[in-house]
Design a protein around this motif. Structure first.
Motif, mmCIF file in Angstrom:
data_model
loop_
_atom_site.group_PDB
_atom_site.id
_atom_site.type_symbol
_atom_site.label_atom_id
_atom_site.label_comp_id
_atom_site.label_asym_id
_atom_site.label_seq_id
_atom_site.Cartn_x
_atom_site.Cartn_y
_atom_site.Cartn_z
ATOM 1 N N GLY A 1 0.720 4.719 -13.396
ATOM 2 C CA GLY A 1 -0.317 4.347 -12.435
ATOM 3 C C GLY A 1 0.008 3.085 -11.656
ATOM 4 N N VAL A 2 1.257 2.608 -11.735
ATOM 5 C CA VAL A 2 1.614 1.425 -10.937
ATOM 6 C C VAL A 2 1.826 1.797 -9.469
ATOM 7 N N THR A 3 2.072 3.067 -9.210
ATOM 8 C CA THR A 3 2.172 3.542 -7.831
ATOM 9 C C THR A 3 0.776 3.934 -7.363
ATOM 10 N N GLN A 4 0.285 3.276 -6.329
ATOM 11 C CA GLN A 4 -1.089 3.523 -5.881
ATOM 12 C C GLN A 4 -1.150 3.625 -4.355
ATOM 13 N N PRO A 5 -2.200 4.254 -3.847
ATOM 14 C CA PRO A 5 -2.337 4.399 -2.394
ATOM 15 C C PRO A 5 -2.324 3.053 -1.673
ATOM 16 N N GLY A 6 -1.710 3.047 -0.505
ATOM 17 C CA GLY A 6 -1.745 1.862 0.348
ATOM 18 C C GLY A 6 -0.723 0.802 0.013
ATOM 19 N N MET A 7 0.063 1.040 -1.040
ATOM 20 C CA MET A 7 1.041 0.023 -1.451
ATOM 21 C C MET A 7 2.352 0.160 -0.698
ATOM 22 N N THR A 8 3.126 -0.925 -0.740
ATOM 23 C CA THR A 8 4.540 -0.832 -0.396
ATOM 24 C C THR A 8 5.334 -0.855 -1.697
ATOM 25 N N VAL A 9 6.257 0.070 -1.811
ATOM 26 C CA VAL A 9 7.061 0.206 -3.030
ATOM 27 C C VAL A 9 8.528 0.246 -2.611
ATOM 28 N N ARG B 1 -3.858 -12.239 1.748
ATOM 29 C CA ARG B 1 -3.876 -10.795 2.016
ATOM 30 C C ARG B 1 -3.327 -9.937 0.888
ATOM 31 N N GLU B 2 -2.731 -10.525 -0.105
ATOM 32 C CA GLU B 2 -2.075 -9.722 -1.142
ATOM 33 C C GLU B 2 -3.086 -8.852 -1.886
ATOM 34 N N ARG B 3 -2.702 -7.613 -2.176
ATOM 35 C CA ARG B 3 -3.606 -6.751 -2.942
ATOM 36 C C ARG B 3 -3.631 -7.210 -4.396
ATOM 37 N N SER B 4 -4.633 -6.771 -5.139
ATOM 38 C CA SER B 4 -4.880 -7.375 -6.450
ATOM 39 C C SER B 4 -3.997 -6.804 -7.576
ATOM 40 N N GLY B 5 -3.337 -5.734 -7.340
ATOM 41 C CA GLY B 5 -2.544 -5.195 -8.445
ATOM 42 C C GLY B 5 -1.544 -4.200 -7.946
ATOM 43 N N PRO B 6 -0.868 -3.529 -8.812
ATOM 44 C CA PRO B 6 -0.887 -3.611 -10.273
ATOM 45 C C PRO B 6 -0.080 -4.808 -10.799
ATOM 46 N N VAL B 7 -0.458 -5.257 -11.963
ATOM 47 C CA VAL B 7 0.259 -6.369 -12.596
ATOM 48 C C VAL B 7 1.151 -5.787 -13.699
ATOM 49 N N THR B 8 2.426 -5.715 -13.400
ATOM 50 C CA THR B 8 3.329 -5.006 -14.321
ATOM 51 C C THR B 8 3.479 -5.741 -15.648
ATOM 52 N N THR B 9 3.344 -7.059 -15.592
ATOM 53 C CA THR B 9 3.526 -7.843 -16.822
ATOM 54 C C THR B 9 2.331 -7.703 -17.768
ATOM 55 N N GLN C 1 10.075 4.726 -21.352
ATOM 56 C CA GLN C 1 11.329 4.846 -20.590
ATOM 57 C C GLN C 1 11.366 6.190 -19.860
ATOM 58 N N GLY C 2 12.031 6.204 -18.751
ATOM 59 C CA GLY C 2 12.213 7.459 -18.029
ATOM 60 C C GLY C 2 12.747 7.204 -16.645
ATOM 61 N N ILE C 3 12.852 8.283 -15.861
ATOM 62 C CA ILE C 3 13.351 8.147 -14.494
ATOM 63 C C ILE C 3 12.362 7.278 -13.722
ATOM 64 N N VAL C 4 12.894 6.324 -13.020
ATOM 65 C CA VAL C 4 12.075 5.310 -12.352
ATOM 66 C C VAL C 4 10.971 5.944 -11.488
ATOM 67 N N HIS C 5 11.276 7.059 -10.828
ATOM 68 C CA HIS C 5 10.279 7.681 -9.941
ATOM 69 C C HIS C 5 9.318 8.589 -10.704
ATOM 70 N N VAL C 6 9.574 8.764 -11.977
ATOM 71 C CA VAL C 6 8.616 9.504 -12.810
ATOM 72 C C VAL C 6 7.676 8.513 -13.486
ATOM 73 N N ILE C 7 8.235 7.403 -13.981
ATOM 74 C CA ILE C 7 7.383 6.495 -14.757
ATOM 75 C C ILE C 7 6.427 5.674 -13.883
ATOM 76 N N GLY C 8 6.803 5.388 -12.645
ATOM 77 C CA GLY C 8 5.908 4.604 -11.770
ATOM 78 C C GLY C 8 4.559 5.300 -11.600
ATOM 79 N N PRO C 9 4.578 6.534 -11.106
ATOM 80 C CA PRO C 9 3.331 7.294 -10.981
ATOM 81 C C PRO C 9 2.649 7.535 -12.335
ATOM 82 N N GLU C 10 3.443 7.803 -13.342
ATOM 83 C CA GLU C 10 2.900 8.115 -14.668
ATOM 84 C C GLU C 10 2.089 6.937 -15.225
#
Lengths: 186, 456
Positions: B113-121, A176-184, B102-111
């Protein structure tokens, strides 16, 4: 984490609402990389105010929304290191509540009038198994999530328990895991 | 069965009852060292370094230092160096001081694109709800939980209740998302959201930019909420398009299903009329102690409010606009994005910071800083008399050298006006970037609506 059964003894009263974790453990002490020794910094700025008293007791009775604000676990670390084993309040900040349960510091939610009566009584016995707080010759009940209660009663290490369920995590990742994002890969 | 956005994400991530899989774990220097120590002590590894991302933000100096060794404060240096060492040991990507990401953690995540719809963060920081602006379920956690997520990639979480804040009508002229959320907290109280995941909905939210939605979600914790979220839409997708970690193409069809179905009942629902909201200024020591800029410092109703007025050295009946200021801080995970800086620069352009004011701008990330400099905003701020700094949390919480002195009074775009938050004895008034910029010029609060009309 030590198992909790009954916490009994004196009650320290700090009847203020919305006590935030910045007051409990000011920022300058968050630079430490250790997990212990925070008790002496507890309420560091408030402790300098005239008339401040915070007797060392196992139980703290306090106001609504205690531990709101910052997620710093340094706040519960400080309270625990100071000697508190349970904190009784009409409500808690969510993250603070959770942080307390992770280190075996028991958060207890009671009605505001019961908290005040408890503070006035000065002594209590909190029975986690029975979910009761006894003071001034009577008992009141409190609610606690059954899983949290189980872990506190048995002094369980959350990570150990979850790793015992590693199969379920592996199945989740496989199916079930989603495919990304891959931080590495950034 | 009809489900809310929150329930859809929750259900998609439940590994076992009360055990939630974490898609993204963001880490910073202050709440992680003890967690890494715990891993070492127990011989545990980081389960998913590829779902983990670290940066140094809370106590980095904003003087342009490029490496940890340049950090003058010994404890801060040790902490940043510990983060770098821990990330190297456990294989976690880290954008530390000196990195252009580098930057504030809640600024760089969205910037990124690692923060995306439907995710758990998750992140060991209470403002993690910021990421909920993308239709993610994002919760702040403590250090024991950081260790748990590092080791297991899951979070133990009793299921929160659901709440919807429904906005109707539209925001008035000169009124910003910051005012909207401050007024909402004023209405629901600082513990009104405790135990709840809050979805922000309604036309005024849909009309907001992503940055505006991040400002709203960011302050969810100030109303006590466990997480805040906004359903993703075209605004979200446009924002994500082309970001380094964004999928290509974006799974837009899938993401469009991430919205609350018709007929869902929330455990709690409140309505806020956006059209009645004026620019807001906090007068006390919780974000809920807030008034319209046209108003006055109120009579205290509780012991807490009395204490707050004593701390703030304010008398009831004082018009908000007559409160004199010493400092202005534009920055923090609430209001340090490029849109915030553009809005503030527009206000100060061609003007001078009052001689009584010491004012600073701290971009939320090095990328925001670079973008602002490319647009010449740094020059606008500098020539007006602002100090232009490097990225970090800075005076939002004063863990680095950027702090208020005792008694100093600051108009701040940050999120907390707690006692001593910006420095022991310092007094904080929370406002929008536009209001902070105008206050810097005038030396006291002004109603940005009148002021903007005066400009026009």
């Amino acid at each position: 984490m030590e198992p909790i059964q009954v916490i009994e003894g004196g009650v320290t009263a700090l009847l203020r609402d919305d006590v935030d974790t910045d007051q409990i453990m000011p920022k300058q002490f968050l630079k430490r990389v250790e997990r212990t020794g925070y008790g002496e910094f507890l309420f560091y700025d408030w402790a300098k105010e005239p008339g401040w008293e915070l007797p060392h007791n196992p139980i703290l009775a306090t106001g609504r929304n205690f531990g709101c604000g910052s997620s710093r676990e340094h706040a519960p670390w400080g309270l625990e290191d100071y000697g508190f084993k349970a904190i009784v309040a009409p409500s808690f900040g969510d993250i603070f509540y959770s942080n307390c349960t992770k280190i075996g510091l028991l958060p207890v939610v009671l009605e505001e009038e019961d908290v005040r009566a408890l503070a006035g009584a000065g002594e209590t016995a909190i029975d986690l198994e029975r979910q009761t707080v006894a003071f001034s010759g009577h008992e009141v009940g409190f609610e606690i999530d059954p899983d949290i209660k189980h872990r506190l009663l048995n002094g369980l290490d959350d990570i150990g328990v979850t790793l015992g369920n590693a199969d379920a995590i592996e199945r989740y990742e496989a199916d079930r895991e989603r495919s990304g994002p891959v931080t590495t890969a950034l | 069965m009809a489900k809310s956005l929150y329930e859809k994400i929750w259900d998609a991530h439940e590994v076992a009852p009360g055990l939630i899989y974490v898609d993204l774990h963001m880490v910073h220097e202050v709440t992680s060292p003890q967690a890494f120590d715990g891993l070492r002590l127990n011989g545990r590894r980081v389960r998913r370094p590829d779902r983990t991302l670290a940066t140094a933000d809370h106590n980095v100096p904003t003087d342009g230092s490029k490496i940890a060794a340049q950090i003058a404060d010994h404890l801060s240096r040790v902490q940043v160096e510990a983060l770098e060492r821990n990330c190297e040991e456990f294989g976690i990507p880290v954008y530390s001081i000196g990195s252009d990401r580098q930057g504030i953690v809640h600024v760089i995540g969205p910037e990124l694109g690692v923060t995306q719809p439907g995710m758990t963060v998750v992140c060991g920081d209470s403002h993690t709800a910021t990421h909920g602006a993308f239709g993610a379920l994002a919760v702040g956690i403590g250090t024991s939980e950081v260790e748990h997520v590092l080791a297991t990639q899951t979070l133990i979480q009793p299921k929160p209740r659901s709440m919807r804040v429904h906005y109707r009508s539209e925001l008035g002229y000169g009124v910003t998302p910051k005012d909207l959320i401050l007024a909402t907290i004023g209405q629901m109280g600082v513990s009104g959201g405790v135990g709840h995941v809050i979805e922000y909905a309604g036309d005024p939210i849909e009309r907001l930019s992503m940055e505006g939605r991040m400002t709203i979600c960011n302050m969810t914790i100030e109303g006590g909420g466990r997480a805040g979220m906004v359903a993703p839409d075209d605004v979200t997708f446009e924002w994500l398009e082309g970001r380094p970690a964004a999928p290509d193409p974006l799974p837009v069809d899938e993401w469009r299903s991430l919205r609350t179905d018709d007929g869902v009942e929330f455990d709690r629902e409140i309505e806020v009329d956006a059209s009645t909201i004026s620019p807001q200024v906090t007068w006390g020591t919780t974000p809920g102690m807030v008034a319209p800029v046209t108003g006055e410092v109120p009579e205290p109703r509780t012991e807490g409010e009395e204490r707050a007025l004593r701390y703030m050295d304010l008398a009831p009946g004082t018009p908000i606009r007559e409160i004199p200021l010493d400092r202005v801080f534009i920055g923090s995970c609430t209001n340090s994005r490029i849109g915030d800086l553009r809005a503030a620069a527009e206000v100060v352009k061609g003007r001078q910071v009052s001689s009584s004011i010491d004012a600073m701008v701290v971009p939320g990330s090095q990328q925001v800083k670079a973008q602002a400099e490319a647009e010449g905003l740094d020059e606008v701020f500098r020539s007006a008399g602002f100090d232009w700094r490097s990225a970090g949390c800075s005076m939002c919480l004063g863990m680095n050298p950027d702090i208020l002195s005792p008694g100093e009074r600051c108009a701040s775009t940050s999120n907390r006006n707690f006692e001593g938050r910006q420095g022991r004895g310092g007094r904080t008034h929370l406002v929008s970037p536009e209001m902070a910029a105008a206050a810097a010029v005038e030396g006291h609060f002004v109603d940005i609506r009148d002021w903007e009309r005066a400009i026009a």
